[in-house]
Design a protein around this motif. Structure first.
Motif, PDB file in Angstrom:
ATOM      1  N   LYS A 162       2.815   8.649 -10.229  1.00  0.00           N
ATOM      2  CA  LYS A 162       4.215   8.872  -9.847  1.00  0.00           C
ATOM      3  C   LYS A 162       4.513   8.290  -8.477  1.00  0.00           C
ATOM      4  O   LYS A 162       5.584   7.711  -8.253  1.00  0.00           O
ATOM      5  CB  LYS A 162       4.520  10.362  -9.879  1.00  0.00           C
ATOM      6  CG  LYS A 162       4.491  10.965 -11.278  1.00  0.00           C
ATOM      7  CD  LYS A 162       4.653  12.472 -11.224  1.00  0.00           C
ATOM      8  CE  LYS A 162       4.513  13.082 -12.609  1.00  0.00           C
ATOM      9  NZ  LYS A 162       4.590  14.566 -12.572  1.00  0.00           N
ATOM     10  N   ASP A 163       3.560   8.441  -7.547  1.00  0.00           N
ATOM     11  CA  ASP A 163       3.758   7.865  -6.213  1.00  0.00           C
ATOM     12  C   ASP A 163       3.893   6.348  -6.300  1.00  0.00           C
ATOM     13  O   ASP A 163       4.730   5.750  -5.625  1.00  0.00           O
ATOM     14  CB  ASP A 163       2.575   8.224  -5.306  1.00  0.00           C
ATOM     15  CG  ASP A 163       2.561   9.695  -4.919  1.00  0.00           C
ATOM     16  OD1 ASP A 163       3.627  10.329  -4.967  1.00  0.00           O
ATOM     17  OD2 ASP A 163       1.480  10.205  -4.572  1.00  0.00           O
ATOM     18  N   GLY A 164       3.076   5.720  -7.132  1.00  0.00           N
ATOM     19  CA  GLY A 164       3.154   4.271  -7.284  1.00  0.00           C
ATOM     20  C   GLY A 164       4.380   3.828  -8.040  1.00  0.00           C
ATOM     21  O   GLY A 164       4.997   2.808  -7.725  1.00  0.00           O
ATOM     22  N   MET A 199       0.841  -1.191   0.000  1.00  0.00           N
ATOM     23  CA  MET A 199       0.000   0.000   0.000  1.00  0.00           C
ATOM     24  C   MET A 199       0.882   1.249   0.000  1.00  0.00           C
ATOM     25  O   MET A 199       1.862   1.336   0.749  1.00  0.00           O
ATOM     26  CB  MET A 199      -0.890   0.020   1.239  1.00  0.00           C
ATOM     27  CG  MET A 199      -1.671  -1.268   1.477  1.00  0.00           C
ATOM     28  SD  MET A 199      -2.991  -1.519   0.288  1.00  0.00           S
ATOM     29  CE  MET A 199      -4.173  -0.326   0.883  1.00  0.00           C
ATOM     30  N   VAL A 200       0.523   2.212  -0.848  1.00  0.00           N
ATOM     31  CA  VAL A 200       1.257   3.478  -0.929  1.00  0.00           C
ATOM     32  C   VAL A 200       0.249   4.614  -0.795  1.00  0.00           C
ATOM     33  O   VAL A 200      -0.718   4.684  -1.560  1.00  0.00           O
ATOM     34  CB  VAL A 200       2.023   3.600  -2.272  1.00  0.00           C
ATOM     35  CG1 VAL A 200       2.652   4.973  -2.398  1.00  0.00           C
ATOM     36  CG2 VAL A 200       3.080   2.513  -2.369  1.00  0.00           C
ATOM     37  N   ARG A 201       0.454   5.477   0.174  1.00  0.00           N
ATOM     38  CA  ARG A 201      -0.438   6.622   0.358  1.00  0.00           C
ATOM     39  C   ARG A 201      -0.109   7.712  -0.675  1.00  0.00           C
ATOM     40  O   ARG A 201       1.058   8.094  -0.836  1.00  0.00           O
ATOM     41  CB  ARG A 201      -0.288   7.192   1.768  1.00  0.00           C
ATOM     42  CG  ARG A 201      -1.212   8.357   2.101  1.00  0.00           C
ATOM     43  CD  ARG A 201      -2.646   7.918   2.216  1.00  0.00           C
ATOM     44  NE  ARG A 201      -2.857   7.022   3.343  1.00  0.00           N
ATOM     45  CZ  ARG A 201      -3.150   7.435   4.575  1.00  0.00           C
ATOM     46  NH1 ARG A 201      -3.259   8.726   4.834  1.00  0.00           N
ATOM     47  NH2 ARG A 201      -3.341   6.564   5.539  1.00  0.00           N
ATOM     48  N   GLN A 202      -1.124   8.202  -1.371  1.00  0.00           N
ATOM     49  CA  GLN A 202      -0.901   9.237  -2.373  1.00  0.00           C
ATOM     50  C   GLN A 202      -0.457  10.529  -1.714  1.00  0.00           C
ATOM     51  O   GLN A 202      -1.079  11.011  -0.769  1.00  0.00           O
ATOM     52  CB  GLN A 202      -2.170   9.486  -3.191  1.00  0.00           C
ATOM     53  CG  GLN A 202      -1.982  10.551  -4.265  1.00  0.00           C
ATOM     54  CD  GLN A 202      -3.181  10.687  -5.191  1.00  0.00           C
ATOM     55  OE1 GLN A 202      -4.110   9.890  -5.136  1.00  0.00           O
ATOM     56  NE2 GLN A 202      -3.158  11.697  -6.031  1.00  0.00           N
ATOM     57  N   ARG A 203       0.623  11.099  -2.233  1.00  0.00           N
ATOM     58  CA  ARG A 203       1.157  12.369  -1.724  1.00  0.00           C
ATOM     59  C   ARG A 203       0.974  13.494  -2.739  1.00  0.00           C
ATOM     60  O   ARG A 203       0.637  14.607  -2.384  1.00  0.00           O
ATOM     61  CB  ARG A 203       2.646  12.237  -1.402  1.00  0.00           C
ATOM     62  CG  ARG A 203       2.982  11.109  -0.453  1.00  0.00           C
ATOM     63  CD  ARG A 203       4.449  11.165  -0.010  1.00  0.00           C
ATOM     64  NE  ARG A 203       5.355  11.454  -1.109  1.00  0.00           N
ATOM     65  CZ  ARG A 203       5.858  10.529  -1.929  1.00  0.00           C
ATOM     66  NH1 ARG A 203       5.509   9.247  -1.785  1.00  0.00           N
ATOM     67  NH2 ARG A 203       6.704  10.870  -2.891  1.00  0.00           N
ATOM     68  N   ARG A 204       1.226  13.183  -4.004  1.00  0.00           N
ATOM     69  CA  ARG A 204       1.104  14.197  -5.043  1.00  0.00           C
ATOM     70  C   ARG A 204      -0.362  14.358  -5.455  1.00  0.00           C
ATOM     71  O   ARG A 204      -1.192  13.511  -5.201  1.00  0.00           O
ATOM     72  CB  ARG A 204       1.946  13.806  -6.268  1.00  0.00           C
ATOM     73  CG  ARG A 204       3.434  13.649  -5.968  1.00  0.00           C
ATOM     74  CD  ARG A 204       4.146  13.132  -7.213  1.00  0.00           C
ATOM     75  NE  ARG A 204       5.579  13.056  -7.079  1.00  0.00           N
ATOM     76  CZ  ARG A 204       6.244  11.990  -6.640  1.00  0.00           C
ATOM     77  NH1 ARG A 204       5.579  10.899  -6.270  1.00  0.00           N
ATOM     78  NH2 ARG A 204       7.563  12.003  -6.566  1.00  0.00           N
TER      79      ARG A 204
END
Length: 357
Positions: free
Chosen positions: A86-88, A73-78
């Protein structure tokens, strides 16, 4: 190959429903929406998944843990879709990856065609092209012309929400796809079969048709079906469901695990009663989605409606579903009601067409 799945959108077209639940975590025919893209890509050969999520990440994680896949799991920052990609992409070590939107409902063959096209052409980039049909114009679909160039003007084709692309330094996915096309690096396949982009309540109802149409009847031997109940063709009944005396299940229909259908009730015409839900006696449910652990009181009548997880409907609740020109949106010109998770509807309430609670 790894895949990046985008599941961080706000689901604005499904508000107020999505204030409480992430769109990709909505259950339909026994699976969360995101499972259809994840399982489709897994069957096509993808081994690992990067899931880009928002603050409701726990809902997505809970659903994915029920599936036998390796994911991070990656939390969206942009900001925006491009920011989410890009976050992924930061978690991708290979030169290329699969990219998919987590709110697409399509059969596994859709993703197999994506991978087969990549293997046959050698890539490096592959996109599905979807013929634009009536009712799809309201979605802001990305249009592409016969020369595989992204266009703003009228076109009969749209990009289909699942891609294989090389890693690259780009500011916009669409500009990047257009660049790959101009360099003759973009390949495609035409997909004219079942495909639903879940954006509005009506799309959930349409997805029921896509997922249930043509299904064979499957009744678990662990289900308890009364000898006086009538089970039609195209009905799926899962483990430990209880179908009481003189109930009628007329397919296509899905009855999930631990569902209770009361005596003399009728479930028909592309309805899905999800795990743990209860339908009281003398009810009629048609072309509707009843989410897990919801309860519908006796003598209720629901058509073209969506009832959220753990919602409680009293007895004799009616949702009207006559045609409405005010919807003016895809596939259906009527929507009974959209009832958000954990809401309570009082006994005897009549909900007008298009009601959202």
């Amino acid at each position: 190959m790894k895949a990046v799945i985008l599941a961080a959108g706000k689901g604005e077209g499904l508000l107020p429903y999505t204030e409480k639940v992430q769109k990709e975590a909505i259950t339909i025919v026994g699976k969360p929406i995101i499972a259809y893209s994840v399982e489709g890509l897994k069957r096509a050969g993808v081994k690992e998944f990067v899931i880009v999520v928002n603050e409701k990440s726990n809902q997505i994680e809970e659903e994915l843990e029920k599936i036998d896949v390796s994911f991070e799991m990656v939390r969206q920052r942009r900001q925006g879709i491009d920011g989410a990609i890009k976050d992924g992409m930061e978690k991708i070590d290979d030169d290329l990856f699969a990219l998919a939107f987590g709110d697409i409902v399509a059969p596994p063959e859709f993703y197999k065609s994506l991978m087969d096209t990549y293997i046959m052409t050698g890539g490096p980039a592959v996109v599905p092209l979807i013929p634009i049909s009536e009712g799809m114009q309201t979605y802001g679909l990305v249009k592409i012309n016969e020369r595989l160039r992204v266009v703003k003007e009228s076109s009969t084709l749209a990009l289909g929400g699942a891609y294989i692309i090389p890693k690259g330094d780009f500011s916009s996915l669409l500009e990047y796809i257009d660049l790959l096309s101009s360099q003759n690096k973009l390949h495609y396949f035409i997909w004219s079969e079942s495909w639903v982009d879940i954006g509005y309540p009506e799309d959930l109802l349409f997805a029921l048709e896509v997922l249930l149409k043509g299904k064979e009847s499957v009744i678990s031997d662990k289900a308890e079906v009364s000898k006086t109940a009538i089970i039609g063709k195209g009905v799926i009944i899962e483990d430990y469901a209880v179908i009481e005396d003189y109930a009628i299940i007329k397919g296509p229909a899905y009855i999930g695990k631990n569902v209770y259908i009361g005596s003399y009730s009728l479930v028909r015409d592309y309805s899905s009663i999800e795990e743990g839900s209860k339908i009281g006696a003398y009810c009629e449910v048609a072309h509707s989605l009843i989410e897990p652990l919801a309860e519908v009181g006796s003598k209720s009548y629901l058509t073209y409606s969506i009832v959220g997880k753990r919602a409680r409907l009293g007895a004799s609740v009616i949702t009207a579903s006559y045609p409405s020109k005010s919807l003016n949106r895809p596939r259906f010109n009527k929507l009974g009601a959209l009832i958000s998770p954990e809401e309570t509807i009082k006994h005897g309430t009549v909900l007008e067409v298009g009601t959202k609670i």
